[in-house]
Design a protein around this motif. Structure first.
Motif, PDB file in Angstrom:
ATOM      1  N   ASN A 251      11.083  -0.503   0.649  1.00 28.99           N
ATOM      2  CA  ASN A 251       9.844  -0.595   0.094  1.00 28.99           C
ATOM      3  C   ASN A 251       9.873  -1.773  -0.980  1.00 28.99           C
ATOM      4  OD1 ASN A 251       7.708   0.292  -0.945  1.00 28.99           O
ATOM      5  ND2 ASN A 251       8.173   2.511  -1.642  1.00 28.99           N
TER       6      ASN A 251
ATOM      7  N   GLU B  84       0.675  -1.198   0.041  1.00 32.27           N
ATOM      8  CA  GLU B  84      -0.004   0.117   0.239  1.00 32.27           C
ATOM      9  C   GLU B  84       0.926   1.276   0.041  1.00 32.27           C
ATOM     10  OE1 GLU B  84      -1.953  -0.256   3.804  1.00 32.27           O
ATOM     11  OE2 GLU B  84      -0.433   0.289   4.846  1.00 32.27           O
ATOM     12  N   PRO B  85       0.386   2.215  -0.582  1.00 31.41           N
ATOM     13  CA  PRO B  85       1.034   3.618  -0.554  1.00 31.41           C
ATOM     14  C   PRO B  85       1.265   4.068   0.791  1.00 31.41           C
ATOM     15  CG  PRO B  85      -0.765   3.691  -1.870  1.00 31.41           C
ATOM     16  CD  PRO B  85      -0.873   2.564  -1.228  1.00 31.41           C
TER      17      PRO B  85
END
Ligand code: ADP
Ligand code: ZN
Length: 432
Positions: free
Chosen positions: A232, A212-213
């Motif tokens: 990330n 998810e962002p």
């Protein structure tokens, strides 16, 4: 320091050649699926027409709707007896799409995940706790296989069950975790309740965060709270899942594994390529998949290519952290806002807790944005004036970035409902 030095540091020209050769193969394989076979016939396209990488622009984009309309087997390029695994998307934005893999597909995917993990410093001897949902979602098995290939000891913890997660970490001296960022922040509250300090009382040193962002602020917060380096991890089920793009030890954007995928960045309105380094929608083509090749897939994820060489020596292009999906973008009073912008601002304000939610309402003819923010408990016991000051500060901070004035409500920790999976950041009540 490399899992596969030759591939990871391949000079640009060679990488382009490899991509072109694999692109032709991938398109040829795709043409035997009912979807692409029909499409190529309709537009009079022949896989031999591909002479350079930019010739891919002669093929129309593939969308999530195409996948849904030709569900479940319309994209298969091999007979069903060659398939060994099925996965699906999380269904965040509608009916989940399914993807099928051959044994060779699983092997290539596993290798890409192992390569990604190795790049961050994870090694044989590490104890890896995979806190993602197993099953149809790709974050469970995708990471699991990759970590085993790398040679780590894998604890397939699955999602949720926070107290047990913490217990497992302590009992087996977990060194590496894979966790959804919003859940990592949420889990910290459970650590606090249990009187366990992740920095002092666990052996954690690496976290993979993705699905998810999230903002750079959130990464930093996770790193501070847990005493880890957080990397990330980007992927989507349509392109296997994890192992599509991943940060290296430099943490300056995510390397896209270009031996597996060809990427383009387009303007989602005009659908034309953007200029180098400009923001746009990521479009991806699988280069190696044999069971279900997908060409020019519109991910709807907004990012941009980071120019320049990465100090790590890997030649594969880097993309910036995903800003959000085109369909997450809120348009309020004519202003375009992504949920991650709110997150970023909130994380900068001292006193703000770990969870928040945006609720959109229509009041009269106006769209109003309500933001519910969990703040530290102390604010509710002490002088309530402090709470009001904090509220005003948050309104001001948000307004300075998104240009509209949201209605902010501060709530106690554990008020906002938390899912085990991706956070539900926006509740849109504006329909009807
Ligand atoms: P769904 O599309 O239904 O959520 P997936 O499980 O396939 O199903 O999720 C892929 C999507 O998740 C990506 O297209 C992207 O929007 C989001 N995503 C995955 N990893 C990241 C990441 N590191 N940062 C931001 N968004 C991510
Ligand atoms: Zn790098």
């Amino acid at each position: 320091m490399y899992w596969e030095k030759d591939v990871e540091t391949m000079p640009r020209e060679k990488l382009d050649e490899l991509q072109l050769a694999r692109l032709k193969e991938s398109i040829t394989r795709a043409s035997s699926s009912s979807f692409y076979g029909t499409l190529f016939n309709e537009i009079g396209f022949n896989p031999d027409d591909i002479r350079s990488l930019t010739d891919i622009e002669n093929i129309p984009f593939t969308t999530k709707d195409n996948l849904r309309d030709h569900w479940p087997y319309g994209f298969l390029s091999v007979s069903k007896d060659k398939l060994v695994r099925m996965h699906s998307s999380s269904g965040t934005t509608g009916r989940a799409t399914v993807v099928f893999h051959t044994a060779q597909d699983i092997d290539a995917w596993t290798n890409a995940v192992a390569r990604s993990m190795y790049m961050t410093g994870m090694r044989r001897g590490d104890v890896f706790q995979n806190m993602m949902a197993y099953g149809l979602f790709t974050g469970g098995l995708g990471f699991h296989y990759g970590a085993e290939r790398l040679g780590a000891l894998v604890i397939p913890a699955g999602a949720g069950n926070s107290k047990r997660q913490i217990q497992l970490m302590q009992d087996f001296e977990t060194t590496v975790i894979h966790i959804i960022p919003s859940y990592a922040l949420h889990l910290y509250k459970v650590f606090e309740e249990m009187g366990v300090d992740p920095r002092e009382d666990t052996s954690l040193n690496i976290a993979f965060i993705g699905a998810e962002p999230h903002s750079e602020k959130t990464r930093k917060k996770i790193e501070e709270l847990y005493g880890v380096r957080a990397f990330n991890s980007y992927g989507l089920s349509e392109m296997n899942g994890p192992g599509v793009a991943f940060e290296c030890e430099i943490q300056g954007g995510m390397h896209v594994w270009e031996d597996n995928f060809f990427i383009e960045i387009i303007d989602p309105e005009t659908m034309k390529p953007v200029l180098d380094g400009e923001e746009g929608e990521l479009v991806m083509t699988s280069l190696l998949r044999e069971g279900m090749p997908i060409l020019r897939y519109r991910t709807r994820d907004i990012t941009r290519i980071i120019s320049g060489e990465c100090p790590c020596g890997r030649s594969h292009k880097r993309i910036e952290r995903i800003k959000g999906r085109t369909d997450d973008m809120m348009i309020i009073k004519g202003v375009n806002i992504f949920p991650v912008q709110i997150e970023k601002k909130l994380m900068e304000v001292p006193g703000v807790g770990t969870d928040f939610q945006i609720i959109l309402e229509r009041e009269g003819f106006d769209d109003v944005m309500h933001v519910r923010v969990e703040v530290q408990k102390e604010f509710f016991t002490g002088n309530l004036k402090q709470l009001e000051n904090l509220r005003r500060k948050i309104v001001g901070e948000l307004k300075s970035d998104i240009l509209i004035t949201p209605k902010v409500e501060l709530v106690e920790p554990n008020t906002i409902p938390k899912s085990d999976g991706k956070a539900v950041r926006v509740v849109d009540n504006r329909h009807d």
